[in-house]
Scaffold this motif. Structure first.
Motif, PDB file in Angstrom:
ATOM      1  N   SER A  42      46.098  39.021  39.503  1.00  0.00           N
ATOM      2  CA  SER A  42      46.790  38.317  38.412  1.00  0.00           C
ATOM      3  C   SER A  42      45.820  37.608  37.482  1.00  0.00           C
ATOM      4  O   SER A  42      46.253  36.988  36.504  1.00  0.00           O
ATOM      5  N   GLU A  43      44.526  37.668  37.798  1.00  0.00           N
ATOM      6  CA  GLU A  43      43.490  37.019  36.996  1.00  0.00           C
ATOM      7  C   GLU A  43      42.503  38.071  36.495  1.00  0.00           C
ATOM      8  O   GLU A  43      42.272  39.080  37.171  1.00  0.00           O
ATOM      9  N   ASP A  63      49.557  29.622  46.896  1.00  0.00           N
ATOM     10  CA  ASP A  63      49.962  28.647  45.884  1.00  0.00           C
ATOM     11  C   ASP A  63      51.321  28.021  46.199  1.00  0.00           C
ATOM     12  O   ASP A  63      51.674  26.966  45.662  1.00  0.00           O
ATOM     13  N   TYR A 105      39.756  35.883  43.475  1.00  0.00           N
ATOM     14  CA  TYR A 105      39.521  34.639  42.735  1.00  0.00           C
ATOM     15  C   TYR A 105      40.726  33.721  42.865  1.00  0.00           C
ATOM     16  O   TYR A 105      40.594  32.554  43.233  1.00  0.00           O
ATOM     17  N   ARG A 106      41.906  34.240  42.536  1.00  0.00           N
ATOM     18  CA  ARG A 106      43.098  33.397  42.506  1.00  0.00           C
ATOM     19  C   ARG A 106      43.407  32.823  43.879  1.00  0.00           C
ATOM     20  O   ARG A 106      43.701  31.625  44.016  1.00  0.00           O
ATOM     21  N   ARG A 116      40.764  30.182  44.917  1.00  0.00           N
ATOM     22  CA  ARG A 116      40.936  28.948  44.154  1.00  0.00           C
ATOM     23  C   ARG A 116      42.195  28.202  44.597  1.00  0.00           C
ATOM     24  O   ARG A 116      42.196  26.956  44.674  1.00  0.00           O
ATOM     25  N   ASP A 117      43.259  28.921  44.915  1.00  0.00           N
ATOM     26  CA  ASP A 117      44.483  28.270  45.395  1.00  0.00           C
ATOM     27  C   ASP A 117      44.225  27.479  46.671  1.00  0.00           C
ATOM     28  O   ASP A 117      44.742  26.365  46.839  1.00  0.00           O
TER      29      ASP A 117
END
Length: 373
Positions: free
Chosen positions: A243-244, A289, A310-311, A314-315
């Protein structure tokens, strides 16, 4: 009392310059050391937790020298490594149970399936295009596959030791793919947490079949820290679609990689297999998330992130880093393997002014010890 174990917590790389073999820790290439054959082998032995006496025994057997000569040669090397901070004694909190380390070593070998590794070659043979003309021929091939394919067997063993891939695929037929080196890193961090009295639970985000989380719990139990909880966080349906922009080429969803999607039921059963499932093992299912920000984990002493993207990485950091206590550890499994994961970690550390030293475990994993809240 059990002998003191020593460990090389950061990866050491070997190279050659001006006809000499030199050793350097990754990210410390200005700190090189010219080594001879014996020094190199000593360094390699400390890649796993080991007592000095056992290193001497192995060198005696390998180089056919007497014990006294060996000891005299190794002790200066050992002293130099310790003085440089390359090797460290592992803390031994709690009682000196002589069976604790053999249990932990056997458990690690079971989790990466170094107990019956040839079964994986057998499964690959049966799933492949090779066809034996008769049942007897097939049975002989399966029986002797370790000896018929020695190079492939040796490659498989090496992959299990370092958590690598075999012919483009992870060594998936085991309860963890992280390899012995990264399990040793978990033990290194946990021992320091216990010895220093750092409060909090352990949590792994991204568990696949659960092997690393199982080892987290085993360490708590083995060191008499069973009142701590082990949190097992995963979607239990594989990785989310990218999604990134950083994740654009990382489609690791169940549709493409079914082996990365393991159900909560299966992970629970894996814990049960090792007799480590209890009320102190808590499961957090769902996308990070959604599942992590409102979770009731409380303080964390060890946070291990194996989220690839990544997402997702980071979450986890956004939701849980503030809960890691000073003196606690953060381990990131995929930092060097995926640029997207590395970007997430680097951006987070920069955004929050985290200056704690980032240490490299092996070809992919990194960790740091949190010094301030």
């Amino acid at each position: 009392m059990p002998a003191t174990l020593y460990f090389l917590p950061e990866e050491v790389l070997f190279g050659e310059t001006q006809g000499r073999v030199v050793a350097a820790r990754r990210n410390h290439t200005d700190d090189c050391w010219a080594v001879n054959q014996v020094s190199k082998r000593v360094l390699e032995h400390f890649e796993r937790p080991i007592a000095l006496e056992d290193v001497c025994l192995r060198i005696v057997n390998e180089f056919a020298v007497d014990a006294a000569t060996c000891r005299a040669s190794i002790e200066p090397v050992f002293a130099k490594l310790e003085a440089m901070g390359w090797i460290e004694p592992l803390p031994a909190p709690g009682s000196g149970d002589s069976m604790r380390q053999p249990y932990l070593e056997l458990l690690k070998r079971a989790l990466v399936n170094l107990i019956y590794p040839e079964h994986e070659l057998r499964m690959r043979f049966l799933a492949g295009a090779e066809a034996a003309p008769t049942r007897q021929a097939r049975d002989r091939e399966l029986r002797d596959i370790r000896w018929r394919e020695p190079e492939r067997y040796a490659e498989l063993i090496r992959c299990k030791q370092v958590g690598g891939v075999l012919h483009g695929e992870p060594t998936r037929d085991s309860h963890t793919m992280v390899g012995l080196r990264r399990l040793d890193n978990i033990e290194y961090c946990a021992r320091h947490v216990f010895a220093d009295g750092v409060p909090g639970d352990f949590l792994e985000a991204g568990v696949c079949q659960g092997g690393a989380a199982i080892y987290l719990r085993a360490l708590q139990v083995a060191f008499g820290q069973g009142s701590r909880r082990t949190w097992v966080a995963d979607s239990f349906q594989g990785l989310p679609p990218p999604s990134e922009p950083a994740d654009e080429k990382l489609d690791l969803t169940e549709q493409r990689f079914p082996w990365l999607s393991i159900s909560e039921k299966a992970v629970r059963e894996n814990f049960r297999t090792y007799e480590l499932l209890s009320d102190q093992v808590r499961f957090l299912g769902g996308w990070f998330d959604q599942s992590l920000p409102g979770s009731d984990t409380g303080p964390l002493a060890l946070l291990r992130i194996d989220a690839d993207l990544y997402r997702s990485t980071r979450d986890v950091l956004d939701a849980l880093y503030a809960r890691v206590q000073p003196g606690g550890y953060v381990i990131v499994d995929d930092y060097h393997a995926f640029a997207a994961c590395r970007q997430a970690v680097d951006e987070f550390r920069q955004a929050y002014g985290i200056a704690d030293t980032l240490r490299t475990i092996d070809w992919t994993g990194v960790f740091w010890r949190k010094t301030a809240q």
